[in-house]
Design an enzyme around this catalytic site. Structure first.
Site, PDB file in Angstrom:
ATOM      1  N   LYS A 142       0.824  -1.215   0.000  1.00  0.00           N
ATOM      2  CA  LYS A 142       0.000   0.000   0.000  1.00  0.00           C
ATOM      3  C   LYS A 142       0.855   1.261   0.000  1.00  0.00           C
ATOM      4  CE  LYS A 142      -4.352  -1.687   1.617  1.00  0.00           C
ATOM      5  NZ  LYS A 142      -5.396  -1.741   2.599  1.00  0.00           N
TER       6      LYS A 142
ATOM      7  N   LYS B 263      -5.217  -9.152  -6.091  1.00  0.00           N
ATOM      8  CA  LYS B 263      -6.392  -9.413  -5.258  1.00  0.00           C
ATOM      9  C   LYS B 263      -7.565  -8.502  -5.631  1.00  0.00           C
ATOM     10  CE  LYS B 263      -6.800  -7.539  -1.246  1.00  0.00           C
ATOM     11  NZ  LYS B 263      -6.891  -7.044   0.129  1.00  0.00           N
TER      12      LYS B 263
ATOM     13  N   LYS C 281     -11.499  -3.665  -2.520  1.00  0.00           N
ATOM     14  CA  LYS C 281     -12.473  -2.583  -2.508  1.00  0.00           C
ATOM     15  C   LYS C 281     -11.824  -1.227  -2.740  1.00  0.00           C
ATOM     16  CE  LYS C 281     -13.287  -3.518   2.381  1.00  0.00           C
ATOM     17  NZ  LYS C 281     -12.270  -3.075   3.299  1.00  0.00           N
TER      18      LYS C 281
END
Ligand code: TYM
Length: 348
Positions: free
Chosen positions: A125, A215, A218
């Site tokens: 991230k 992956k 969201k």
């Protein structure tokens, strides 16, 4: 020596962040496994399902939507089958129980900088966001997650594969504190034993439809490869029809060489509630990707139509009552764990 005094049932606990709309990855990776347990085994286990609202802005979000997303997620869990009329099942928001934040500050000081720097999710991230926008909150995230788990003495924590490393860290910090200060925390089961408990051979990782090597997430900006629980069913079906496959023209479960097709096989098995092996046996060798995708698209459409109907029937007021009641009831349990830690380290 500070000893844990738990006379209650073993706890199964999970949380789903409210940073965006939820996906079928969240649904099958975490929501459904705990709801299955809640429905079938809540006489043997205490079920804690919560909304980690403090985790939700470890990466930048639209704050004007956070509160409504948190309450909406609570409704989603009920639509997914969480029985809120059962007093053995708790549904709560992390930020309403201050012990989560307080224990985190304590555990921070027993966690190494290097240890946190090695967390895969942090590395991924922070690389995407860039150093200047990467918050200390993101760095700290697994410690807050450990507090969420340890405060309630949880033994089983259903999560998708991407959270396994954080679960292992929770075990590490619990064991470290226990060996330094006595029996402070219940150490959750090892990831392998968790899988066994939930009847799986490995953690689930549903992949993005457009890029099946990453992956389904969201936080994906375009959302083209993601099936959200609030997607219009017909739009979601179209996303499946547009899923990336390969040019081998033969259905085969092979994550390395045919990740798109393998992901669709997995999604189909989850939607039909049957084993992956049975779906693989049924479709292996078939040559029409179009026909196969139509079957998956049809199942997605059916699933979402049914889910939206259930969501519309959820009693929002009853959900709010449940949240407030659970938060009220759980505070003393969380505070008791916090107090053990505070006493052990010399604050009380
Ligand atoms: P979060 O909100 O990112 O995701 C919620 C859950 O959904 C799972 N998941 C997936 N499973 C399979 N395939 C996917 N594509 C997929 N995408 C997401 C995640 O693994 C997770 O189980 N840190 C947690 C929230 C949390 C938590 C906790 C969980 C905070 N404290 C304590 C358990 C216990 C998270 O960010 O999940």
């Amino acid at each position: 020596m500070y000893n844990i005094d738990i006379m209650t049932k073993p706890v199964i606990l999970t949380g789903i962040r409210a940073n965006s709309d939820l996906t079928i990855g969240n649904y099958f990776g975490a929501i459904l496994p705990i709801i299955d347990m809640a429905k079938k085994r809540s006489n043997e286990y205490q079920i804690n399902m919560f909304i980690p609202d403090l985790h939700s802005f470890t990466t930048p979000i639209d704050h004007s939507r956070l509160y409504s997303q948190s309450t909406n997620n609570a409704k989603l869990f009920v639509a997914a089958g969480l029985p809120i009329d059962n007093s053995n099942i708790y549904l709560y928001r992390q930020s309403y129980i201050p012990a989560h934040s307080e224990l985190t500050v304590i555990l921070d000081c027993f966690t190494g900088f290097g240890e946190m720097s090695r967390m895969i999710q942090f590395k991924d991230k922070s690389n995407t966001i860039g150093a200047d926008r990467t918050s200390i909150g993101l760095f700290n995230y697994p410690i807050l997650m450990a507090s969420d788990i340890l405060l309630y003495n949880a033994k089983y924590v259903p999560v998708g594969d991407d959270q396994s490393q954080h679960l292992e860290f929770t075990r590490d910090i619990a064991q470290r504190m226990n060996s330094k200060f006595g029996n402070l925390f219940v150490v959750p089961e090892a990831v392998k034993d968790q899988h066994e408990f939930f009847g799986k051979d490995q953690g689930l990782r549903i992949m993005d439809l457009v890029d099946p090597t990453s992956k389904m997430s969201k936080s994906d900006d375009s959302g083209r490869g993601v099936i959200f629980l609030n997607d219009d069913p017909a739009v979601a079906a179209k996303k499946v029809m547009g899923a990336t496959t390969d040019d081998l023209a033969k259905i085969n479960f092979d994550r390395d060489n045919q990740p798109g097709v393998s992901n669709l096989l997995e999604i189909l098995s989850l939607l039909q509630g049957v084993t992956l092996q049975s779906v693989v046996d049924q479709y292996t060798g078939q040559t029409s990707y179009g026909d196969f995708k139509s079957v998956v698209a049809g199942e997605v459409e059916k699933f979402l139509t049914d889910f939206h109907k259930k969501l519309a029937e959820v009693d929002a007021k009853a959900v709010m009552v449940k949240l407030e009641q659970s938060e009220h009831d759980l505070k003393p349990i969380a505070n008791a764990t916090l107090l053990r830690a505070q006493q052990a380290i010399g604050l009380r």
